[in-house]
Structure formats: structure tokens, C-alpha cells
Motif scaffolding. Structure first.
Motif, PDB file in Angstrom:
ATOM      1  N   ARG A  59       0.501  -1.076  -0.053  1.00 55.82           N
ATOM      2  CA  ARG A  59      -0.129   0.235  -0.071  1.00 55.82           C
ATOM      3  C   ARG A  59       0.651   1.383  -0.042  1.00 55.82           C
ATOM      4  N   ASP A  60       0.435   2.322  -0.766  1.00 52.12           N
ATOM      5  CA  ASP A  60       1.331   3.696  -1.025  1.00 52.12           C
ATOM      6  C   ASP A  60       1.251   4.623   0.130  1.00 52.12           C
ATOM      7  N   GLU A  61       2.334   4.766   1.281  1.00 55.50           N
ATOM      8  CA  GLU A  61       1.993   5.230   2.655  1.00 55.50           C
ATOM      9  C   GLU A  61       1.619   6.366   2.297  1.00 55.50           C
ATOM     10  N   VAL A  62       1.482   7.549   0.614  1.00 52.81           N
ATOM     11  CA  VAL A  62       1.322   8.443   1.043  1.00 52.81           C
ATOM     12  C   VAL A  62      -1.148   8.606  -0.218  1.00 52.81           C
ATOM     13  N   THR A  63      -0.982   7.973  -0.654  1.00 49.15           N
ATOM     14  CA  THR A  63      -2.660   7.827  -1.805  1.00 49.15           C
ATOM     15  C   THR A  63      -3.108   6.433  -1.622  1.00 49.15           C
ATOM     16  N   GLY A  64      -2.475   5.595  -0.070  1.00 55.21           N
ATOM     17  CA  GLY A  64      -3.624   4.189   0.074  1.00 55.21           C
ATOM     18  C   GLY A  64      -3.622   3.624  -1.288  1.00 55.21           C
ATOM     19  N   GLU A  65      -3.058   3.778  -1.988  1.00 56.54           N
ATOM     20  CA  GLU A  65      -3.385   2.546  -3.241  1.00 56.54           C
ATOM     21  C   GLU A  65      -2.763   1.519  -3.744  1.00 56.54           C
TER      22      GLU A  65
END
Length: 307
Positions: A59-65
């Protein structure tokens, strides 16, 4: 229409690209060398210059993607100097570097820190001075010895031609029961007991072909082919045929001499006498003198006959 052409099945399934083992002398290399080649060049080496991520998704820490995990190895460059030492899996990395905040990136090469050190091989009973890196020393300490490091590490992680050559020599030495330690029976027994287990993963043929580069393997197979098919000089072949013909002629003459035929013997004797007479005429001094006189007339440096 694909089935109507000769290459139809290949067109349907895609053309098979010829490799170095499908043509020339490469096609005659044994399966033992091909197995080593797959271990050296076609096996994914251990991650040295990057930290691989675990799992399948992240999971991307910034966008949550949520994205799939991609462990893409960094392309490495093996210069010729790397095959003259043991770099422990390290190599040269080519990339770009941004040295200032407002400047453009520039090409840069990251080269491992090299040092010369002395390593000891218990199987070969030798001390060697080689160029190594810090990672090489760490791996030798982790494996509790230089021989254990070479024998435990696969070819894709050794990378170096020098390391692979030493590994082949160690395996051959173990296969021959350590002849270099023949003067030390107790040490020889201890070394064989400690390192003999590594021979279980290889056959004698695989040990023979282990650690060669492609060019060295081609030279080796070419030498074996020349040794098996040695060219016979023509003079030996012609001599053998002449001896056979003379033996056959001698056997025929013996069989003919046994048969009672007076006329034939008289005729053959007359023919042989005629041949001998012709030879004597050719070798007579008169003919040689005439030829010498003829040559003396042409030779301007010869002595002139007084008249």
C-alpha cells in the motif's frame, strides 16, 4: 495457410530463436556444461545492491493505493577486472546522479571498494593473494572458511571466473582424495571428512566441465574432437597401401611359381630381362656423358674443351 507451409507449426507457435547451444561447436557441448551455464547465467542471483520487498501487494503510504510488489534487479556491469578477483557478487552500477538541487542529472558509475587480501584454501593447501571486497570477507567469515564459501555459493552469486575456476579445482581435488595432502595423512582425512559432502551435488562429468567460460568450453570440446579424430598423414596412408600391394603381388607370384607352366616362366623371364636391359641403358655412362656434354655447351661458366 500456415499448415500448408513447411514452417507452419513454427509460425503458429512462434519461431524458436537459435541460441549459442544450437549451432556450431556449441551444439556439441555436453549437458553437464549446459547445466553449469544455466546456474551461472540464467539463475536469478541474490539481491546485493537493493533490498527486496516481501509479499505480493503493498500500500502506498501517501495515496493509500494498493500496488503489486515489483522486485526488479538492478542491471550490473562485470568489467574484465572483476573476473581477475573475487568481488562477492558485487559489480559496477551505471546510472544517473543529481549532484545539485537545481542542476540536471549526470551519468555516474558506482564501483565497489576493492582491496587485496590473502585467502587460504585448506583443500588446495595454498595461500592466494586476490582482490576482494568487504562483502567477500564477510561471506567468507559467515561460511567459516574460504573453501566453504566457494562450495556453498552458487555460480550466479560468485559471478567471477576466478572464483569458478578455484571452485572447479577444489571439487577435482576432493574427487581425487586430495593428492596435495598426501604427505599429511591426518590432515587429509580431516579435510575429506569436512568437505566430502559437497561432492554429492555433482557428477564427475559436471565437475570436469564446471567453471569454464563459453570460449574456454569451446576450446576444450574442439581439443577433444581433434584428439578423437587425429588426421593421418598421406605418406603413412600411401605407405600402408604400397605395402599391401607389394604383399598381394608377392602372394600372386608365389602362387604362379607353384603352377607348372614353362612357357609363362620363360616369357616372364624374357620380359624381366628386357626391363633390366632398358634400365641399364638408361644408367649407362654413355648416356650420362652425352647429357653432360650437352649441358657443358649451355653452361657459360663450364670449362671449354680444347680443340
Amino acid at each position: 495457410m500456415a499448415h500448408a507451409t513447411k514452417q507452419g507449426p513454427q509460425l503458429l507457435n512462434g519461431f524458436k530463436r537459435l541460441t549459442r547451444f544450437d549451432k556450431g561447436l556449441g551444439a556439441q557441448l555436453p549437458e553437464a556444461y549446459k547445466k553449469f551455464w544455466r546456474e551461472w547465467k540464467m539463475t536469478q542471483p541474490a539481491a546485493v545492491h537493493y533490498i527486496p520487498k516481501d509479499g505480493v501487494w503493498e500500500r502506498d503510504e501517501v495515496t493509500g493505493e494498493i500496488k503489486p510488489v515489483q522486485n526488479v534487479p538492478i542491471p550490473l556491469i562485470d568489467p574484465p577486472e572483476s573476473h581477475q578477483g573475487i568481488w562477492g557478487g558485487e559489480a559496477v552500477i551505471k546510472g544517473f546522479q543529481k549532484r545539485q538541487r537545481l542542476s540536471r542529472r549526470v551519468p555516474h558509475f558506482w564501483v565497489p571498494v576493492l582491496k587485496r587480501s590473502v585467502v587460504h584454501s585448506q583443500v588446495l593447501n595454498e595461500y592466494m593473494s586476490v582482490v576482494v571486497t568487504d562483502r567477500t570477507i564477510e561471506k567468507i567469515h559467515e561460511c567459516h572458511g574460504f573453501d566453504h564459501y566457494l562450495l556453498k555459493t552458487p555460480a550466479c552469486d560468485l559471478r567471477s571466473a576466478l572464483a569458478l575456476t578455484l571452485k572447479r579445482k577444489i571439487l577435482i581435488e576432493l574427487l581425487n582424495n586430495c593428492p596435495s595432502l598426501a604427505g599429511q595423512p591426518s590432515e587429509r582425512e580431516r579435510v575429506l571428512k569436512e568437505y566430502k559432502c559437497y561432492l554429492e551435488a555433482y557428477t564427475p562429468e559436471e565437475i570436469e566441465w564446471y567453471g569454464y567460460t563459453y570460449d574456454e568450453a569451446i576450446k576444450k570440446i574442439a581439443a577433444q574432437i581433434r584428439e578423437q579424430n587425429k588426421p593421418v598423414p598421406h605418406k603413412l596412408e600411401f605407405r600402408r597401401k604400397l605395402i599391401e600391394q607389394l604383399q598381394q603381388a608377392n602372394m600372386k607370384s608365389e602362387t604362379e611359381s607353384d603352377e607348372p607352366s614353362g612357357k609363362l616362366t620363360a616369357k616372364s623371364s624374357s620380359d624381366s630381362d628386357a626391363d633390366i636391359e632398358a634400365l641399364t641403358k638408361l644408367e649407362s655412362p654413355s648416356s650420362s656423358s652425352t647429357s653432360s656434354n650437352w649441358l657443358s655447351k649451355i653452361n657459360p661458366f663450364g670449362k671449354k674443351q680444347e680443340t
